[in-house]
Design an enzyme around this catalytic site. Structure first.
Site, short mmCIF file in Angstrom:
data_model
loop_
_atom_site.label_atom_id
_atom_site.label_comp_id
_atom_site.label_asym_id
_atom_site.label_seq_id
_atom_site.Cartn_x
_atom_site.Cartn_y
_atom_site.Cartn_z
N HIS A 15 -9.12 -3.96 -2.06
CA HIS A 15 -8.16 -3.15 -1.30
C HIS A 15 -8.53 -1.67 -1.38
CE1 HIS A 15 -3.77 -2.20 -0.18
NE2 HIS A 15 -4.28 -1.02 -0.53
N GLU A 16 -8.84 -1.19 -2.59
CA GLU A 16 -9.15 0.24 -2.76
C GLU A 16 -10.49 0.60 -2.10
OE1 GLU A 16 -6.79 1.99 -3.51
OE2 GLU A 16 -5.56 0.43 -4.38
N HIS B 109 -10.24 1.20 1.53
CA HIS B 109 -9.73 2.53 1.90
C HIS B 109 -10.88 3.51 2.15
CE1 HIS B 109 -5.38 2.40 1.79
NE2 HIS B 109 -5.36 1.83 0.60
N CYS C 169 0.85 -1.19 0.00
CA CYS C 169 0.00 0.00 0.00
C CYS C 169 0.89 1.24 0.00
CB CYS C 169 -0.89 -0.02 1.24
SG CYS C 169 -2.04 1.36 1.33
NI NI Z 1 -3.65 1.00 -0.22
#
Ligand code: NI
Length: 192
Positions: free
Chosen positions: A145-146, A149, A103
């Protein structure tokens, strides 16, 4: 275009829920996406979420190969980068698999994270097109993953075995010593 400063783990913007965007087609959002694309390319990342550039809004971008069922997907202005506003994920299979992730907000580290293997994601492009695609494997991983966030979740918070959190260069050193064991195409290099 402008390179944006990337927030690192410990900054509150990374653990807060990002806000929905009422109109994805404003000049402000378009400019944000353009700057995020430039910032991601510069940092050699494969994905980036707006909170990572200190903007608490539901925007993600990522660079992922096309998957099954998306041959007819509308091309975006930023191809091959996909920009998604207010993205939503449906899990298509309960199965999860471990894969290495990095990341841009946690530089130098990599960890093995369980992710769903098959998802459908939906969202709007900055030109107001509706995007809906199915994704598997690494593509599905990057999108999860995004999207995490946007909900204030970092990959480390998804890890089930923290002994698999490593400095990237340590892992690469050991991988170089090993004989071609890892052939799944994921190498822990990719930061998102
Ligand atoms: Ni990330």
């Amino acid at each position: 275009m402008t390179l944006l400063k990337i927030a690192r783990m410990g900054h509150p913007v990374l653990v807060n829920r990002a806000e929905e965007i009422p109109d994805p087609t404003t000049r402000e959002i378009r400019s944000l996406v353009e700057n995020m694309v430039e910032t991601m390319m510069d940092a050699q990342g494969v994905g980036l979420a707006a909170p990572q550039v200190h903007i608490g809004k539901r925007v993600i971008i990522f660079n992922a190969p096309k998957g099954r069922g998306e041959e007819d997907a509308p091309e975006t202005d930023f191809a091959p980068v996909t920009a998604l506003i207010n993205p939503v994920i449906d899990i298509l299979e309960e199965e999860q698999e471990l894969g290495w992730e990095g990341c841009l907000s946690i530089p130098g580290l990599t960890g093995a994270v369980p992710r769903y293997t098959r998802i459908r994601y939906k969202g709007m492009s900055p030109t107001g097109q509706s995007i809906e695609r199915e994704a598997t494997g690494f593509h599905a991983r990057v999108v999860q993953h995004e999207c995490d966030h946007l909900d204030g979740i970092l990959y480390t918070m998804r890890m089930t075995d923290l002994s698999m959190l490593s400095f990237t260069d340590e892992l690469q050193r050991r991988a170089a010593d090993a004989v071609e064991e890892d052939d799944d195409g994921e190498d822990g290099d990719d930061e998102a």
